[in-house]
Design an enzyme around this catalytic site. Structure first.
Site, PDB file in Angstrom:
ATOM      1  N   ARG A 108       0.848  -1.202   0.000  1.00  0.00           N
ATOM      2  CA  ARG A 108       0.000   0.000   0.000  1.00  0.00           C
ATOM      3  C   ARG A 108       0.883   1.252   0.000  1.00  0.00           C
ATOM      4  NH1 ARG A 108      -4.802   1.781   4.354  1.00  0.00           N
ATOM      5  NH2 ARG A 108      -5.094   3.860   3.482  1.00  0.00           N
ATOM      6  N   ASN A 146     -10.419  -4.654  -0.577  1.00  0.00           N
ATOM      7  CA  ASN A 146     -10.312  -3.595  -1.585  1.00  0.00           C
ATOM      8  C   ASN A 146      -9.327  -3.965  -2.675  1.00  0.00           C
ATOM      9  OD1 ASN A 146     -12.020  -1.335  -1.209  1.00  0.00           O
ATOM     10  ND2 ASN A 146     -10.948  -0.856   0.698  1.00  0.00           N
ATOM     11  N   CYS A 178     -19.084  -2.069   1.008  1.00  0.00           N
ATOM     12  CA  CYS A 178     -18.191  -0.997   1.452  1.00  0.00           C
ATOM     13  C   CYS A 178     -18.810  -0.315   2.663  1.00  0.00           C
ATOM     14  CB  CYS A 178     -18.035   0.011   0.321  1.00  0.00           C
ATOM     15  SG  CYS A 178     -17.177   1.522   0.816  1.00  0.00           S
ATOM     16  N   ASP A 179     -17.951   0.092   3.593  1.00  0.00           N
ATOM     17  CA  ASP A 179     -18.481   0.726   4.809  1.00  0.00           C
ATOM     18  C   ASP A 179     -18.497   2.251   4.748  1.00  0.00           C
ATOM     19  OD1 ASP A 179     -15.867   1.488   5.055  1.00  0.00           O
ATOM     20  OD2 ASP A 179     -15.523   0.526   6.991  1.00  0.00           O
ATOM     21  N   HIS A 222     -16.881   3.818  -4.005  1.00  0.00           N
ATOM     22  CA  HIS A 222     -16.027   4.997  -3.757  1.00  0.00           C
ATOM     23  C   HIS A 222     -16.223   6.055  -4.845  1.00  0.00           C
ATOM     24  CE1 HIS A 222     -13.005   2.802  -0.857  1.00  0.00           C
ATOM     25  NE2 HIS A 222     -14.272   2.710  -0.469  1.00  0.00           N
ATOM     26  N   TYR A 277     -14.943   9.993  -1.327  1.00  0.00           N
ATOM     27  CA  TYR A 277     -13.874   9.585  -2.250  1.00  0.00           C
ATOM     28  C   TYR A 277     -13.854  10.381  -3.554  1.00  0.00           C
ATOM     29  CZ  TYR A 277     -12.124   5.774   0.580  1.00  0.00           C
ATOM     30  OH  TYR A 277     -11.517   5.060   1.568  1.00  0.00           O
ATOM     31  N   ARG A 286      -0.970   8.072   3.938  1.00  0.00           N
ATOM     32  CA  ARG A 286      -1.954   7.432   4.824  1.00  0.00           C
ATOM     33  C   ARG A 286      -1.414   6.127   5.421  1.00  0.00           C
ATOM     34  NH1 ARG A 286      -5.404   7.583   8.785  1.00  0.00           N
ATOM     35  NH2 ARG A 286      -6.792   5.802   8.786  1.00  0.00           N
TER      36      ARG A 286
END
Ligand code: NAD
Ligand code: G6P
Ligand code: MN
Length: 442
Positions: A94, A148, A170-171, A201, A265, A285
């Site tokens: 990531r 994801n 998705c939350d 998103h 998003y 992030r």
């Protein structure tokens, strides 16, 4: 006799596993459980989370049979639900998804732009593998997938395993709806009835009502015009700094079309220059998560293992977990709950591709989900969605065909990327970084 369920958490070593476990335990009365299993391909990472969870289970629900394993056969046999949240390449990759695009002045994000594309290319194979294990060892089970990037994963699953019992979720919408409920003075998102359309998103609320059918949009819009979705002054809840910025920025995203309320998003697509300008290419992030959530979760797990002090356990259930269990309950008990899911369009959005994976409200029951009809959407949102869905389809094409050309097209097509040449530079560096994970591209 009432049926008790067997649950497998795939990605047992995830930072989200403890909160899901806690919620499963808190929901025992309305969703009885006989067995919980964890599965991960990183034995050491999973073991820390699993040993801590074993202590919690021993104290709070000794009747539940708990095991953890890296063996797919043991993991996937005799399960009713697979709750999947794997992160292929973990935070190490990531980090690259975020930092490589930023070197070229492009948004570096987990699920949006080139970073999301890179993550998608890593995730397709392992997710298909999980589905195949489930179908082999527990053919009647459902997979609730929130690994994801959910949009690319959903597109790939729809293409490669179209008949599998997988629901992608998705939350983010439920998190935002929780904030909206606060704004209008209601207790919970469950007091709202919403209409929403878009891609994962990448979507908008078109209608929000209370249970009596009163329109809540005007009050919510009034608030967003001033504060975006920053609700600190209402709930006093502190978020990580990057999330606070994201919630404030909703004010400007909303400005692009005040008819709707946007998903957070969309800032990456509508204000990429702002995002890049406010990013630190050396601290993204991922760094914040490693120093924040990951550290908190693993420190607490290690503390539990060392002390056995379950009484002071800091793990708590959140929104994220409650949504997943609501979905399992709807499928098991035919509750016909209305939920936002990522599903094939099949005409629900009348003027949008039939076979696109869209995020829309569905009614969920024993036989699965029934999407609600959305009707026609305006040209601005439709245009943005068409561009983004093309990106997602090209990524899946590129993965299936091993095509460099298509992956380059996917990256250049992303609204976050300014030109074909920048797309090519980023792609070449991503190929190098993802050697272990991507199919070979020709
Ligand atoms: P994490 O790295 O802490 O956990 C992921 C786990 O998956 C790791 O333990 C890793 O070893 C494991 N894993 C990786 N590849 C695997 C494979 N092939 N088979 C089995 N296990 C594998 O990550 P996290 O921050 O807790 O997030 C987990 C996932 O949930 C991510 O994909 C994240 O994006 C996703 N997520 C999605 C939503 C959503 O809205 N859909 C919300 C929150 C998190
Ligand atoms: C939201 C999104 C998820 C995403 C997560 C990132 O919950 O819906 O899809 O994975 O945020 O959170 P993080 O804290 O890992 O940056
Ligand atoms: Mn999400």
């Amino acid at each position: 006799m009432i049926k008790k369920f067997s649950i497998l958490i795939a990605g047992g070593g995830s930072t989200y596993t403890p909160e899901i476990l806690i919620l499963l335990l808190e929901s025992k009365k309305s969703f009885p459980i006989r067995k919980i299993k964890f599965y991960d391909n990183d034995e050491k990472r999973q073991e820390i989370i699993a040993r801590a969870c074993a202590l919690i289970l021993k104290e709070k629900a000794p009747e539940i049979d708990f095991t953890y394993t890296t063996d797919p056969r043991k993991a996937f046999s005799d399960v009713d639900f697979v709750m999947a949240h794997i992160r292929v390449g973990k935070y190490e990759m990531r980090d690259k998804d975020e930092k490589i695009p930023l070197k070229y002045g492009v948004v570096g994000q987990e699920t949006c732009g080139p970073g999301g594309i890179a993550y998608g290319m890593r995730s397709i194979g392992p997710i298909i593998e999980l589905i195949d294990y489930m179908e082999k060892y527990s053919p009647n089970a459902w997979m609730l997938n929130y690994s994801n990037p959910a949009s690319i994963v959903a597109e790939a699953v729809n293409r490669l395993r179209p008949n599998s019992k997988v629901i992608n979720i998705c939350d983010m919408p439920v998190g935002i709806e929780e904030k909206m409920a606060k704004i209008v003075g209601l207790n919970s998102r469950k007091d709202l009835t919403v209409r929403y359309f878009g891609l994962n998103h990448f979507g908008w609320w078109s209608d929000i009502r209370d249970k009596d059918g009163n329109d809540l949009m005007p009050k919510i819009k009034e608030y967003i015009k001033e504060y975006g979705l920053d609700t600190y002054k209402l709930d006093g809840k502190k978020e990580d700094e990057s999330w606070e910025n994201t919630y404030r920025k909703v004010k400007d995203v909303f400005d692009t079309d005040p008819n709707f309320i946007p998903n957070t998003y969309l800032k990456y697509y509508l204000y990429p220059d702002y995002v890049v300008h406010h990013s630190n290419p050396k601290y993204t992030r991922t760094d914040e998560v490693i120093e924040g959530r990951e550290k908190r979760v693993f420190d607490e797990a290690i503390r539990l293992i060392k002390t056995g002090d379950v009484a002071h356990c800091k793990f708590k259930a959140g929104n994220h977990a409650s949504f997943i269990i609501d979905l399992a309950r709807a499928l098991s008990y035919n509750t016909h709950e209305r939920m936002l899911l990522i599903v094939p369009n099949h005409g629900a959005i009348e003027n949008f591709s039939y076979d696109a994976m869209v995020e829309i409200p569905c009614i969920v029951g024993k036989t699965g989900y029934e999407p609600l009809s959305i009707g026609k959407i305006p040209i601005f949102e439709k245009g943005l969605m068409e561009q983004q869905v093309a990106v997602e389809k090209l990524v899946v094409d590129a993965w299936i065909e091993g095509s460099y050309q298509k992956l380059w097209q996917a990256i250049m097509m992303s609204k976050t990327v300014p030109s074909a040449s920048v797309a090519k530079d980023i792609l070449n560096e991503l190929i190098e970084a993802n050697k272990e994970y991507w199919p070979e591209l020709k």
